[in-house]
Design an enzyme around this catalytic site. Sequence first.
Site, PDB file in Angstrom:
ATOM      1  N   SER A 197     -62.554  76.188   2.822  1.00 22.31           N
ATOM      2  CA  SER A 197     -62.958  77.070   1.749  1.00 22.31           C
ATOM      3  C   SER A 197     -63.081  78.666   1.946  1.00 22.31           C
ATOM      4  CB  SER A 197     -64.565  76.598   1.341  1.00 22.31           C
ATOM      5  OG  SER A 197     -65.301  77.569   0.776  1.00 22.31           O
ATOM      6  N   TYR A 210     -72.737  74.423   5.787  1.00 19.99           N
ATOM      7  CA  TYR A 210     -71.353  74.222   4.912  1.00 19.99           C
ATOM      8  C   TYR A 210     -70.409  75.306   5.416  1.00 19.99           C
ATOM      9  CZ  TYR A 210     -68.203  74.009   0.968  1.00 19.99           C
ATOM     10  OH  TYR A 210     -67.000  73.959   0.474  1.00 19.99           O
TER      11      TYR A 210
HETATM   12  P1  NAD Z   1     -66.724  66.924  -5.443  1.00 19.10           P
HETATM   13  O1  NAD Z   1     -68.222  66.496  -5.376  1.00 19.10           O
HETATM   14  O2  NAD Z   1     -65.797  66.399  -6.709  1.00 19.10           O
HETATM   15  O3  NAD Z   1     -66.082  66.322  -4.327  1.00 19.10           O
HETATM   16  C1  NAD Z   1     -66.739  65.894  -2.759  1.00 19.10           C
HETATM   17  C2  NAD Z   1     -66.572  64.565  -2.479  1.00 19.10           C
HETATM   18  O4  NAD Z   1     -66.930  64.270  -1.336  1.00 19.10           O
HETATM   19  C3  NAD Z   1     -67.338  63.563  -3.396  1.00 19.10           C
HETATM   20  O5  NAD Z   1     -66.732  63.048  -4.558  1.00 19.10           O
HETATM   21  C4  NAD Z   1     -67.490  62.480  -2.517  1.00 19.10           C
HETATM   22  O6  NAD Z   1     -66.652  61.230  -2.736  1.00 19.10           O
HETATM   23  C5  NAD Z   1     -67.114  62.960  -0.972  1.00 19.10           C
HETATM   24  N1  NAD Z   1     -68.038  62.720  -0.052  1.00 19.10           N
HETATM   25  C6  NAD Z   1     -69.421  63.375   0.286  1.00 19.10           C
HETATM   26  N2  NAD Z   1     -70.139  62.980   1.147  1.00 19.10           N
HETATM   27  C7  NAD Z   1     -69.423  61.918   1.613  1.00 19.10           C
HETATM   28  C8  NAD Z   1     -69.632  60.826   2.469  1.00 19.10           C
HETATM   29  N3  NAD Z   1     -71.041  60.731   3.025  1.00 19.10           N
HETATM   30  N4  NAD Z   1     -68.883  59.712   2.314  1.00 19.10           N
HETATM   31  C9  NAD Z   1     -67.612  59.596   1.682  1.00 19.10           C
HETATM   32  N5  NAD Z   1     -67.313  60.895   0.815  1.00 19.10           N
HETATM   33  C10 NAD Z   1     -68.207  61.587   0.831  1.00 19.10           C
HETATM   34  O7  NAD Z   1     -66.687  68.485  -5.152  1.00 19.10           O
HETATM   35  P2  NAD Z   1     -65.331  69.390  -4.819  1.00 19.10           P
HETATM   36  O8  NAD Z   1     -65.605  70.627  -5.075  1.00 19.10           O
HETATM   37  O9  NAD Z   1     -63.970  68.726  -5.483  1.00 19.10           O
HETATM   38  O10 NAD Z   1     -65.282  69.361  -3.439  1.00 19.10           O
HETATM   39  C11 NAD Z   1     -63.904  68.714  -2.606  1.00 19.10           C
HETATM   40  C12 NAD Z   1     -63.730  69.521  -1.327  1.00 19.10           C
HETATM   41  O11 NAD Z   1     -63.592  71.129  -2.013  1.00 19.10           O
HETATM   42  C13 NAD Z   1     -64.990  69.582  -0.332  1.00 19.10           C
HETATM   43  O12 NAD Z   1     -64.443  69.589   0.725  1.00 19.10           O
HETATM   44  C14 NAD Z   1     -65.563  70.741  -0.753  1.00 19.10           C
HETATM   45  O13 NAD Z   1     -65.929  71.622   0.151  1.00 19.10           O
HETATM   46  C15 NAD Z   1     -64.170  71.839  -1.079  1.00 19.10           C
HETATM   47  N6  NAD Z   1     -64.405  73.096  -1.936  1.00 19.10           N
HETATM   48  C16 NAD Z   1     -64.963  73.120  -2.970  1.00 19.10           C
HETATM   49  C17 NAD Z   1     -64.978  74.254  -3.805  1.00 19.10           C
HETATM   50  C18 NAD Z   1     -65.596  74.294  -5.218  1.00 19.10           C
HETATM   51  O14 NAD Z   1     -65.668  75.512  -5.446  1.00 19.10           O
HETATM   52  N7  NAD Z   1     -65.692  73.280  -5.876  1.00 19.10           N
HETATM   53  C19 NAD Z   1     -64.600  75.392  -3.015  1.00 19.10           C
HETATM   54  C20 NAD Z   1     -64.326  75.559  -1.758  1.00 19.10           C
HETATM   55  C21 NAD Z   1     -64.066  74.231  -1.318  1.00 19.10           C
END
Ligand code: NAD
Length: 305
Positions: A197, A210
């Site tokens: 991230s 985080y």
């Molecule tokens: P999202 O909520 O769609 O995806 C996160 C997923 O993590 C969930 O769908 C879930 O299946 C999984 N998860 C969480 N806890 C879990 C557990 N205990 N066991 C199994 N699975 C688990 O959100 P997203 O934004 O698509 O996130 C995906 C990745 O992208 C993450 O690593 C997040 O940190 C990273 N990210 C997101 C952003 C953003 O702005 N959305 C920015 C930077 C990084």
Amino acid sequence: MAHDDAHTETDQLVFQNPVTRYPSIEPPKQDQPEPGLDADLEPKTDRGEFSYRGTGRLEGRRALITGADSGIGAAVAIAFAKEGADVALNYLPAEEEDAQWVKGVIEKAGRTAVLLPGDLTDRTVCENLADKAAEGLGGLDILVNNAGKQISQDSIEDITDEQFTDTFTVNIIAMFRITKAALKHMPAGSSIINTTSIQAYNPSPTLLDYASTKAAINNFTKGLAQQLAPKGIRVNAVAPGPFWTPLQVSDGQPKEKLPKFGKDTPLGRAGQPTELAPAYVFLASPESSYVVGETLNVNGGTPTP
Ligand code: NAD
Ligand code: MG
């Protein structure tokens, strides 16, 4: 996104202004219990169901993606399938509805989806995940460690020991366990891609736990990449900026920040999950054979180190 609109968009994608490709959204304040669902997110996101065009870049490949039910993971799963890969999806049992939707899109693309629900705070789940994926797909040559937990808290005093520990367990310890167990299945030519991230370099004061896991992921990626390069396995990371996903409404952001989410980027809007998919496709594809230990920033233009 309506079916017909999306088809028009596919045609127009040949030449598009990135500022206006998607509207600058103003998400209403909303709250979902963790984990959030795409099914309940307002406004809806583009995960590439119609807008992503495959060109056969991952033909015959076999991928395991964690957090693949929603958001970024869903967009990556859909793009991989449209590029010719079969995909195993890990997610929490509570996310079955979202996972079924992604499975349907993958099958419409003519590829196989293997559903592997399981909580990554459970060590045994992590250690068995790659075995199950390889069994379901007939092998494994792409691993995307994408699952993530993000709970915003105003003060360090509000972060419980349990939250801090769980965030580290899901974001970095599970990554170690899954990757270690996956290696025995992955031949030379395989690719591992970790989701980090912009928070790794530019931490929000409300995301102490985080953001520090994301810095750890960058570092883990660069170390492991050097270790596995001689074996022909490439390890890289993708660092998203602000993307509109269920993570943000299940306590990932302070509620009052939601309407302005992503507006402070040079492009002036939040990203849609499918805009991240090409980065993962690039890093998974054999065309990027000399790209090792890299963090590909996809953040709408914010400078990074
Ligand atoms: P999202 O909520 O769609 O995806 C996160 C997923 O993590 C969930 O769908 C879930 O299946 C999984 N998860 C969480 N806890 C879990 C557990 N205990 N066991 C199994 N699975 C688990 O959100 P997203 O934004 O698509 O996130 C995906 C990745 O992208 C993450 O690593 C997040 O940190 C990273 N990210 C997101 C952003 C953003 O702005 N959305 C920015 C930077 C990084
Ligand atoms: Mg989800």
